[in-house]
Write a protein that holds these residues in place. Structure first.
Motif, PDB file in Angstrom:
ATOM      1  N   ILE A 434       2.710  30.739 -37.834  1.00 37.26           N
ATOM      2  CA  ILE A 434       1.469  30.318 -38.278  1.00 37.26           C
ATOM      3  C   ILE A 434       0.955  29.201 -37.631  1.00 37.26           C
ATOM      4  O   ILE A 434       0.083  28.235 -37.163  1.00 37.26           O
ATOM      5  N   ILE A 435       1.815  27.870 -38.325  1.00 41.09           N
ATOM      6  CA  ILE A 435       2.030  26.887 -37.551  1.00 41.09           C
ATOM      7  C   ILE A 435       1.267  26.658 -35.701  1.00 41.09           C
ATOM      8  O   ILE A 435       0.706  25.780 -35.635  1.00 41.09           O
ATOM      9  N   ARG A 436       3.132  27.294 -34.931  1.00 37.22           N
ATOM     10  CA  ARG A 436       2.386  27.519 -34.011  1.00 37.22           C
ATOM     11  C   ARG A 436       1.197  27.562 -32.975  1.00 37.22           C
ATOM     12  O   ARG A 436       0.348  27.330 -32.840  1.00 37.22           O
ATOM     13  N   GLU A 437       0.171  28.774 -34.004  1.00 32.86           N
ATOM     14  CA  GLU A 437      -0.758  29.293 -34.318  1.00 32.86           C
ATOM     15  C   GLU A 437      -2.002  27.825 -33.977  1.00 32.86           C
ATOM     16  O   GLU A 437      -2.648  27.817 -33.378  1.00 32.86           O
ATOM     17  N   ASP A 438      -1.287  27.000 -35.244  1.00 34.56           N
ATOM     18  CA  ASP A 438      -2.115  25.909 -35.491  1.00 34.56           C
ATOM     19  C   ASP A 438      -2.038  24.725 -34.148  1.00 34.56           C
ATOM     20  O   ASP A 438      -2.986  24.286 -33.537  1.00 34.56           O
ATOM     21  N   GLU A 439      -0.757  24.614 -33.694  1.00 33.23           N
ATOM     22  CA  GLU A 439      -1.073  24.081 -33.071  1.00 33.23           C
ATOM     23  C   GLU A 439      -1.504  24.364 -31.588  1.00 33.23           C
ATOM     24  O   GLU A 439      -1.751  23.102 -30.591  1.00 33.23           O
ATOM     25  N   GLU A 440      -0.939  25.490 -31.328  1.00 33.30           N
ATOM     26  CA  GLU A 440      -1.668  25.841 -30.007  1.00 33.30           C
ATOM     27  C   GLU A 440      -3.539  25.637 -30.469  1.00 33.30           C
ATOM     28  O   GLU A 440      -3.682  25.598 -29.162  1.00 33.30           O
ATOM     29  N   GLU A 441      -3.861  26.064 -31.711  1.00 36.55           N
ATOM     30  CA  GLU A 441      -5.291  26.138 -31.587  1.00 36.55           C
ATOM     31  C   GLU A 441      -6.350  24.302 -31.222  1.00 36.55           C
ATOM     32  O   GLU A 441      -6.641  24.026 -30.792  1.00 36.55           O
ATOM     33  N   GLU A 442      -4.861  23.602 -31.365  1.00 42.45           N
ATOM     34  CA  GLU A 442      -5.273  21.954 -31.713  1.00 42.45           C
ATOM     35  C   GLU A 442      -5.199  21.812 -29.970  1.00 42.45           C
ATOM     36  O   GLU A 442      -5.939  20.547 -29.351  1.00 42.45           O
ATOM     37  N   ARG A 443      -4.089  22.055 -29.280  1.00 41.22           N
ATOM     38  CA  ARG A 443      -4.106  21.499 -28.060  1.00 41.22           C
ATOM     39  C   ARG A 443      -4.450  22.228 -27.147  1.00 41.22           C
ATOM     40  O   ARG A 443      -5.655  21.435 -26.748  1.00 41.22           O
ATOM     41  N   GLU A 444      -5.953  23.420 -27.987  1.00 42.09           N
ATOM     42  CA  GLU A 444      -7.048  23.811 -26.775  1.00 42.09           C
ATOM     43  C   GLU A 444      -7.953  23.055 -27.538  1.00 42.09           C
ATOM     44  O   GLU A 444      -8.718  23.033 -26.240  1.00 42.09           O
ATOM     45  N   PHE A 483     -43.156  -2.825 -11.187  1.00 44.17           N
ATOM     46  CA  PHE A 483     -41.417  -2.011 -11.500  1.00 44.17           C
ATOM     47  C   PHE A 483     -42.294  -0.917 -12.848  1.00 44.17           C
ATOM     48  O   PHE A 483     -42.395  -1.850 -13.553  1.00 44.17           O
ATOM     49  N   GLU A 484     -41.504   0.191 -12.087  1.00 46.60           N
ATOM     50  CA  GLU A 484     -41.900   1.082 -13.651  1.00 46.60           C
ATOM     51  C   GLU A 484     -40.162   1.593 -13.838  1.00 46.60           C
ATOM     52  O   GLU A 484     -40.025   2.376 -12.790  1.00 46.60           O
ATOM     53  N   GLU A 485     -39.875   2.044 -14.988  1.00 47.39           N
ATOM     54  CA  GLU A 485     -39.358   2.685 -15.967  1.00 47.39           C
ATOM     55  C   GLU A 485     -38.491   4.029 -15.492  1.00 47.39           C
ATOM     56  O   GLU A 485     -39.925   4.469 -15.977  1.00 47.39           O
ATOM     57  N   VAL A 486     -37.448   4.498 -15.162  1.00 43.36           N
ATOM     58  CA  VAL A 486     -37.872   5.752 -14.342  1.00 43.36           C
ATOM     59  C   VAL A 486     -37.253   6.531 -15.380  1.00 43.36           C
ATOM     60  O   VAL A 486     -35.774   6.091 -15.487  1.00 43.36           O
ATOM     61  N   PRO A 487     -37.549   7.817 -16.341  1.00 41.33           N
ATOM     62  CA  PRO A 487     -36.705   8.271 -17.532  1.00 41.33           C
ATOM     63  C   PRO A 487     -35.432   8.876 -17.055  1.00 41.33           C
ATOM     64  O   PRO A 487     -35.253   9.454 -15.564  1.00 41.33           O
ATOM     65  N   ARG A 488     -34.903   8.532 -18.166  1.00 45.14           N
ATOM     66  CA  ARG A 488     -33.695   9.668 -17.889  1.00 45.14           C
ATOM     67  C   ARG A 488     -33.410  11.122 -18.042  1.00 45.14           C
ATOM     68  O   ARG A 488     -34.119  11.450 -19.087  1.00 45.14           O
ATOM     69  N   GLN A 489     -32.482  11.376 -17.209  1.00 50.21           N
ATOM     70  CA  GLN A 489     -32.580  12.966 -17.559  1.00 50.21           C
ATOM     71  C   GLN A 489     -32.035  13.473 -18.453  1.00 50.21           C
ATOM     72  O   GLN A 489     -31.079  13.111 -18.472  1.00 50.21           O
ATOM     73  N   LYS A 490     -32.094  14.567 -19.133  1.00 49.91           N
ATOM     74  CA  LYS A 490     -31.073  14.824 -20.357  1.00 49.91           C
ATOM     75  C   LYS A 490     -30.586  15.971 -20.479  1.00 49.91           C
ATOM     76  O   LYS A 490     -30.533  16.812 -19.008  1.00 49.91           O
ATOM     77  N   PRO A 491     -29.388  15.682 -20.818  1.00 42.93           N
ATOM     78  CA  PRO A 491     -28.106  16.354 -20.659  1.00 42.93           C
ATOM     79  C   PRO A 491     -29.075  18.108 -20.816  1.00 42.93           C
ATOM     80  O   PRO A 491     -29.431  18.484 -21.552  1.00 42.93           O
ATOM     81  N   ARG A 492     -28.301  18.483 -19.599  1.00 43.00           N
ATOM     82  CA  ARG A 492     -28.638  20.422 -20.099  1.00 43.00           C
ATOM     83  C   ARG A 492     -26.982  21.147 -21.184  1.00 43.00           C
ATOM     84  O   ARG A 492     -26.728  20.651 -21.880  1.00 43.00           O
ATOM     85  N   LYS A 493     -28.690  21.813 -21.997  1.00 42.60           N
ATOM     86  CA  LYS A 493     -27.676  22.053 -23.182  1.00 42.60           C
ATOM     87  C   LYS A 493     -26.840  23.408 -23.132  1.00 42.60           C
ATOM     88  O   LYS A 493     -26.925  24.182 -22.097  1.00 42.60           O
ATOM     89  N   LYS A 494     -26.081  23.138 -24.005  1.00 47.36           N
ATOM     90  CA  LYS A 494     -24.623  24.209 -23.299  1.00 47.36           C
ATOM     91  C   LYS A 494     -24.620  25.509 -24.296  1.00 47.36           C
ATOM     92  O   LYS A 494     -25.388  25.270 -24.804  1.00 47.36           O
ATOM     93  N   THR A 495     -24.119  26.249 -23.975  1.00 49.81           N
ATOM     94  CA  THR A 495     -24.575  27.764 -23.727  1.00 49.81           C
ATOM     95  C   THR A 495     -23.102  28.508 -25.583  1.00 49.81           C
ATOM     96  O   THR A 495     -23.366  29.332 -26.047  1.00 49.81           O
ATOM     97  N   GLY A 496     -22.158  27.669 -25.973  1.00 50.02           N
ATOM     98  CA  GLY A 496     -21.313  27.259 -26.303  1.00 50.02           C
ATOM     99  C   GLY A 496     -20.332  29.056 -25.552  1.00 50.02           C
ATOM    100  O   GLY A 496     -19.513  28.809 -27.040  1.00 50.02           O
ATOM    101  N   THR A 497     -20.407  28.567 -24.981  1.00 49.32           N
ATOM    102  CA  THR A 497     -18.881  29.545 -24.125  1.00 49.32           C
ATOM    103  C   THR A 497     -17.857  29.046 -24.268  1.00 49.32           C
ATOM    104  O   THR A 497     -17.827  27.915 -22.762  1.00 49.32           O
ATOM    105  N   ARG A 498     -17.138  29.351 -24.629  1.00 47.15           N
ATOM    106  CA  ARG A 498     -16.086  28.497 -24.498  1.00 47.15           C
ATOM    107  C   ARG A 498     -15.091  28.572 -23.264  1.00 47.15           C
ATOM    108  O   ARG A 498     -14.823  30.013 -22.937  1.00 47.15           O
ATOM    109  N   THR A 499     -14.118  28.203 -22.627  1.00 43.32           N
ATOM    110  CA  THR A 499     -13.136  27.775 -21.113  1.00 43.32           C
ATOM    111  C   THR A 499     -11.579  27.841 -21.473  1.00 43.32           C
ATOM    112  O   THR A 499     -11.476  27.874 -22.105  1.00 43.32           O
ATOM    113  N   LYS A 500     -11.529  29.185 -20.493  1.00 42.97           N
ATOM    114  CA  LYS A 500     -10.382  29.346 -21.191  1.00 42.97           C
ATOM    115  C   LYS A 500      -9.144  28.922 -19.986  1.00 42.97           C
ATOM    116  O   LYS A 500      -9.943  29.919 -18.623  1.00 42.97           O
TER     117      LYS A 500
END
Length: 500
Positions: A434-444, A483-500
């Motif tokens: 179980i500790i090994r699984e915890d360590e792997e989850e922390e590494r991920e 001079f006119e301030e150009v608005p910054r673009q908002k970051p794209r909303k993430k879908t929540g998919t984990r990359t492996k």
């Protein structure tokens, strides 16, 4: 008709055992979790079918309803183990759980067979079931303790004091039994402290070597370890002494990577064996029985000779349950249970039993190699070595490969101390898993955070090159450039998919 069923059942049992053993190693080749789950479920089915075939055969031969009772209780206990581990610890190694249940099954089948001829029939089998239930209760608590108690590496000399005191108490106050002082009898139950000291000893060595690998600390650790071994030798508990010696040597070499320590340890061990042979008559008797068990058949060689006769009688496929004479082997339920199993179940079945034990050791080594914490790594290595070397001593002794040391086969032989200590050992391994699984989850998680920071850095760099976020000039008809301030673009909303 019954004879035909017994004859056929032994082949069915061997096939089921071989299929289970094959799955123990095939699981290491599975790349996907779904495939692994299918193999584990198949193992459970094979194990319960083997139980049904073996206990059903014994019932047909004896017509004793108590065998059905033992079968039902065993099936309920093992089913509860599998379900409880899945519910309480979903991240444990299911292969270790299945192997533990299978080894208990193998032992219970033969203990039930042997205890049918006792003055109190099946009393030994009932006690073994009670020991198994108590061991399982302890085994379910241990993993959470290992995971939560982060200070175990700080009790170095507490481990040494407790282990040394327990062994010294046995050497001074225990009664001699079978030529050795092994433990105390309380309420009719024989308790062997050395079974539990093996675990404490591994914790001591791991904590000491984790603290420092300097020569001074290694000398102190070696002196304390040698004191443990010497007390066991004085108690003539040679098997436990050999286990502690080998475990310490392996842990020391892995921790330091110094071949000099390994060679010096082997040399000291060989010298101690020669001195012990000349000092203790008990050792001389066992060596004499090992050298020529047939020539000393009427004396010291009787046990080993009967063991060899039983193995030879069983041949590849065995005689079948209740068709052999394993009860003629002395202490068949404990020291020589492997011989009894081989006689009635066959050499193929016995080889599968050995391979199941080896698969447990492979899993222990796998856990040890993947743990990042050095203390936990040494614990997994030490317990794995302790387990597999005890298996070697037991099987090697009954097959005349080495002199008999009187060791039990973990989970298989009858004995409360052996069952409880091995169950605690496996519980500790599950906690480390179980500790090994915890360590792997922390590494991920750390990997995902690092990847997120890298992407943000690249995005900022890209925006800087493209001029995003800067001010831009604009002219109108009524006024000059402003001079006119150009608005910054908002970051794209993430879908929540984990990359492996």
């Amino acid at each position: 008709m019954v004879n035909i069923i017994v004859e056929l059942s032994k082949y069915v049992i061997i096939v089921l055992m071989a299929a289970y053993t094959f799955s123990c190693f095939s699981i290491f080749t599975r790349n996907y979790e779904d495939e692994e789950k299918k193999v584990l479920i198949r193992q459970d089915v094979l194990m319960f079918l083997l139980q049904f075939a073996a206990f059903g055969t014994m019932y047909l031969v004896t017509k004793d309803i108590r065998i059905i009772f033992l079968y039902a209780v065993l099936a309920v206990i093992l089913l509860a183990v599998i379900l409880l581990y899945n519910l309480i610890y979903p991240n444990v190694s299911r292969l270790v759980v299945n192997n533990m249940c299978m080894l208990i099954t193998v032992g219970m089948i033969m203990i039930t067979r042997l205890s049918s001829d006792n003055p109190s029939p099946y009393g030994t089998a009932v006690r073994q079931l009670i020991f198994a239930a108590l061991g399982i209760a302890f085994g379910l608590v241990v993993p959470v303790l290992i995971r939560k108690m982060k200070f175990l590496d700080q009790w170095t000399y507490i481990y040494a004091a407790v282990g040394g005191a327990a062994l010294l108490a046995v050497a001074l106050f225990a009664q001699m039994s079978g030529g050795a002082k092994l433990g105390f009898e309380i309420a009719g139950i024989n308790i062997q402290p050395s079974e539990f000291v093996k675990i404490i000893f591994v914790f001591f060595v791991a904590a000491s070597l984790n603290k420092s690998k300097e020569f001074k600390n290694i000398v102190i650790t070696t002196a304390i370890a040698a004191a443990h071994v010497l007390i066991l030798v004085l108690s003539t508990d040679l098997g436990a002494a050999l286990i502690l010696f080998v475990v310490y040597l392996v842990m020391l070499f892995v921790a330091t990577r110094q071949w000099l320590y390994a060679v010096a340890g082997l040399g000291a061990g060989a010298a101690a064996a020669v001195v012990g042979y000349h000092l203790f008559a008990h050792i001389q008797v066992r060596v004499e029985a090992w050298q020529d068990p047939i020539g000393t058949y009427s004396g010291s060689g009787y046990q080993v000779a009967q063991s060899l006769f039983a193995i030879g009688t069983g041949s590849w496929f065995g005689t079948g349950l209740f068709k052999g004479q394993p009860d003629t082997i002395p202490v068949a339920e404990t020291d020589f249970i492997f011989s009894a199993i081989t006689e009635e179940m066959g050499v193929i079945y016995a080889l599968c039993l050995i391979l199941i034990c080896v698969s447990c050791y492979v899993m222990f080594l796998n856990i040890a190699m993947e743990l990042r914490n050095n203390f936990y790594k040494l614990i997994a290595l030490g317990l794995g070595t302790c387990y597999i070397f005890q298996v070697f001593l037991q099987i090697g002794g009954v097959t005349k490969f080495i002199p008999s040391t009187g060791m039990t086969l973990p989970f298989v032989s009858y004995g409360g101390s052996s069952m409880l200590s091995t169950m605690i050992m496996f519980g500790i391994i599950q906690g480390l898993y179980i500790i090994r699984e915890d360590e792997e989850e922390e590494r991920e998680k750390a990997k995902l955070r690092k990847e997120k920071l890298r992407k943000e850095k690249l995005k900022k760099e890209r925006n800087r090159k493209n001029g995003v976020g800067r001010t831009a000039p604009r002219t109108t008809a009524k006024s000059g450039p402003r001079f006119e301030e150009v608005p910054r673009q908002k970051p794209r909303k993430k879908t929540g998919t984990r990359t492996k």
